[in-house]
Design an enzyme around this catalytic site. Structure first.
Site, PDB file in Angstrom:
ATOM      1  N   ASP A   1       5.496   2.871 -32.174  1.00 27.63           N
ATOM      2  CA  ASP A   1       5.871   1.542 -32.665  1.00 27.63           C
ATOM      3  C   ASP A   1       6.080   0.630 -31.456  1.00 27.63           C
ATOM      4  O   ASP A   1       7.028   0.816 -30.696  1.00 27.63           O
ATOM      5  CB  ASP A   1       7.168   1.608 -33.479  1.00 27.63           C
ATOM      6  CG  ASP A   1       6.989   2.321 -34.817  1.00 27.63           C
ATOM      7  OD1 ASP A   1       6.087   3.181 -34.910  1.00 27.63           O
ATOM      8  OD2 ASP A   1       7.752   2.027 -35.756  1.00 27.63           O
TER       9      ASP A   1
ATOM     10  N   LYS B   1       4.210  -4.039 -38.676  1.00 24.07           N
ATOM     11  CA  LYS B   1       5.587  -3.741 -39.065  1.00 24.07           C
ATOM     12  C   LYS B   1       6.415  -5.007 -38.944  1.00 24.07           C
ATOM     13  O   LYS B   1       6.200  -5.807 -38.037  1.00 24.07           O
ATOM     14  CB  LYS B   1       6.098  -2.624 -38.143  1.00 24.07           C
ATOM     15  CG  LYS B   1       7.566  -2.291 -38.254  1.00 24.07           C
ATOM     16  CD  LYS B   1       7.919  -1.081 -37.374  1.00 24.07           C
ATOM     17  CE  LYS B   1       9.409  -0.913 -37.223  1.00 24.07           C
ATOM     18  NZ  LYS B   1       9.775   0.166 -36.296  1.00 24.07           N
TER      19      LYS B   1
ATOM     20  N   LYS C   1       4.522  -1.625 -42.572  1.00 23.28           N
ATOM     21  CA  LYS C   1       5.838  -1.002 -42.522  1.00 23.28           C
ATOM     22  C   LYS C   1       6.910  -2.074 -42.604  1.00 23.28           C
ATOM     23  O   LYS C   1       6.917  -3.012 -41.802  1.00 23.28           O
ATOM     24  CB  LYS C   1       5.992  -0.185 -41.230  1.00 23.28           C
ATOM     25  CG  LYS C   1       7.397   0.391 -41.049  1.00 23.28           C
ATOM     26  CD  LYS C   1       7.462   1.393 -39.919  1.00 23.28           C
ATOM     27  CE  LYS C   1       8.900   1.772 -39.609  1.00 23.28           C
ATOM     28  NZ  LYS C   1       9.005   2.690 -38.459  1.00 23.28           N
TER      29      LYS C   1
END
Lengths: 307, 281
Positions: free
Chosen positions: A144, A207, A243
């Site tokens: 991430d 995300k 996400k």
């Protein structure tokens, strides 16, 4: 930095970035949030929320033991109930990756690591890619990273784009999730642009947030990103995952997100391969709701683990 | 323009320091003895009850961890505010059929009782706790701790004194409560909620639901996050076999007369913790 031959403009010239209608976006998100989930589907929705969950701990005070107990919970969220599935992944700092790899061995739980000067992204790209490569080497399945909001908001989209391309290179086989930190972008138009930029640069997932600022994920923001993903998939045939992270604490919130994703992108996205929820305290609330379904009585925090 | 347009009040629930309507949208009406409408009142559902328990649980630790002096001061201040709204309470009790003299007496007794329990906040632990002789190099003490979240089925009559007699001894030691009030007594309960909302009692410490105790009782006895129930105000027709459920989730059940004023009522919602502390170097 590996000199990227692709430029942002060339890549996205074929992709239409349409302006976002703020009023109807928020109205749509609000109406999806009123969708009721009937008792018969509740268990399936709660299990799906668990299967799509990235159980997260990103604190300076994290220890190997804390990560180990988090992994235990990720593998077997409810020790008293075999029927409850394991979560998708644990999300941790690079320093903790090898502990998590060890603790999740033999299970389906993936190890996701934040990397690349999380949460600001304000280091040199060399340092950031080295950090990513290191996390991958330690065994992370997913990385991430954060979008360089500083460059993006200053108008240097090319640089933000190249940094993601370079990060993707550094990831190798690991999946790349790009955090847009939507709370810092200021408008839905910017969220949409940043989504397209990240997807064009090769993100496997986009995300919402780091969870480090109070303005985190919200239903309209995720809807905005989901629409970008949908249009991107139509125009390029590339399916990118989403996400949602930050501030998602209750089972009810979680299924609002499931409804938004299902309605915008179709059931194909309702799987851990295409949708994730990043959370730390959400899992306990979902377990309480499952207890409630099983026993018929309202449950309480005394009946789940203290994290 | 001649004359005033009467504005009938709708009594709301009191959950987490706010006054929401029932999630179910249901209401019931309360009439005076002559059969005239006094007010409409929100009728709480099991989901309102769930929210109230959640609020009470969230407020419990910080309420209990305040100093005894602070809890006492906050409760004294509530008594001051009741005092200044005495006339309102007397009128309210009269409207639901209490005669003037009894109404005044009930309000005065209620305030006295509130002060009496508030005074115990920094004293009950000395009286109920102990230092125990043990054969070994240890200090051994027993200290009272609050039970946690308590559900109270408030006595319907006398409505004000009844509720206060159950409510204050529970919260003075650091418990938080969810009160269920029925029928005419709902008006008094919610009005006490209005006093609490403008006092320094933190949101969630007292939550007041109005509605049908028959509806809510099964959810109360079954709720795993409710540590105790006070059924002093339970209606005589209630099927008490319902209470067997409390054995399966180890919930304390208490029932008391309201015409007493006693330290025992505080100890109803206390747990005794015994600590062994080694002596020596």
């Amino acid at each position: 930095m590996p000199t990227s031959t692709i430029t942002f403009r060339e890549t996205v010239s074929s992709i239409k970035v349409i302006p976002v209608d703020e009023v109807s976006l928020e109205a749509r998100a609000a109406s999806l949030a009123t969708r009721s989930i009937k008792t018969t589907s509740k268990r399936a929705a709660l299990h799906l929320a668990i299967r799509c969950m990235d159980l997260t701990t990103l604190e300076g005070a994290d220890t190997p033991e804390k990560v180990a107990s988090l992994c235990q919970k990720a593998k077997r969220p409810d020790p008293s109930n075999h029927g409850v599935p394991s979560v998708a992944a644990v999300c941790i700092y690079p320093e903790m990756v090898h502990h998590a790899v060890e603790a999740t061995e033999g299970s389906n739980v993936k190890v996701a690591s934040v990397a690349g000067a999380f949460p600001s992204g304000l280091s040199t790209i060399e340092a950031r890619t080295a950090d990513i490569a290191d996390a991958v080497k330690r065994g992370a399945d997913e990385i991430d990273i954060v979008l360089n909001r500083s460059a993006f908001l200053a108008g240097d989209e090319q640089r933000a784009f190249e940094e993601i391309v370079a990060s993707k290179d550094a990831c190798g086989k690991a999946h790349l999730k790009v955090i847009l930190e939507v709370g810092e972008l200021g408008s839905y138009d910017k969220i949409r642009q940043a989504s397209v930029l990240a997807m064009a640069a090769g993100a496997d997932f986009i995300k919402t947030s780091t969870g480090k600022i109070p303005q985190a994920s919200s239903l309209p923001r995720v809807l905005c990103m989901a629409e970008a993903v949908r249009d991107f998939a139509q125009q390029t045939n590339i399916s990118v995952g989403i996400k949602a992270a930050g501030g998602i604490r209750t089972a009810k919130q979680a299924w609002h997100y499931l409804v938004v994703i299902g309605e915008t992108l179709g059931t194909e996205w309702l799987s851990p391969e295409m949708f994730r929820i990043g959370a730390s305290s959400l899992l306990n609330d979902v377990l309480l709701q499952l207890n409630r379904l099983d026993s018929g009585s309202y449950s309480g925090p005394d009946y789940v683990t203290v994290d | 323009m001649t004359g005033k347009i009467p504005i009938a009040k709708t009594y709301k629930l009191f959950i987490d320091g706010a006054f929401p309507r029932s999630e179910s949208g249901r209401t019931f009406s309360v009439n005076n003895p002559e059969g005239e409408l006094i007010a409409n009142v929100s009728q709480a559902s099991r989901k309102d009850f769930r929210e109230a328990v959640r609020a009470a649980r969230a407020a419990q630790l910080s309420w209990a961890s305040r100093t005894a002096y602070n809890r006492g001061q906050i409760l004294y201040r509530v008594a001051e505010m009741l005092e200044s709204r005495k006339i309102e309470f007397v009128e309210l009790l009269k409207s639901i059929g209490v005669n003037s003299r009894s109404a005044t007496r009930e309000v005065e007794d209620s305030i006295q009782r509130w002060v009496w329990y508030a005074g115990w906040s920094d004293k009950y632990s000395q009286v109920l706790g102990s230092v125990n002789p043990v054969s070994g190099p240890y200090f051994n003490f027993t200290v009272p701790e609050p039970t946690g979240v308590v559900g109270i089925i408030a006595p319907t009559e006398p409505s004000m004194l009844g509720l206060i007699s159950r409510l204050v001894p529970a919260i003075v030691s650091g418990n938080t409560v969810v009160v269920v009030s029925e029928g005419q007594s709902s008006l008094t309960s919610v009005t006490i909620g209005e006093v609490l909302a403008t006092s320094d009692v933190p949101a969630g410490v007292v939550n007041i639901l109005t509605g049908d105790q028959k509806d809510l009782l099964p959810w109360m006895v079954g709720h795993l996050d409710l540590n105790a129930v006070d059924i002093s105000g339970i209606s005589p027709e209630t099927d008490l076999t319902l209470l067997e459920e409390t054995a399966s989730n180890v919930k304390r059940v208490v029932s008391r007369q309201v015409n007493e004023e006693s330290l025992e009522l505080i100890s109803d919602f206390l747990e005794m913790k015994t600590v062994w502390h080694p002596i020596g170097r």
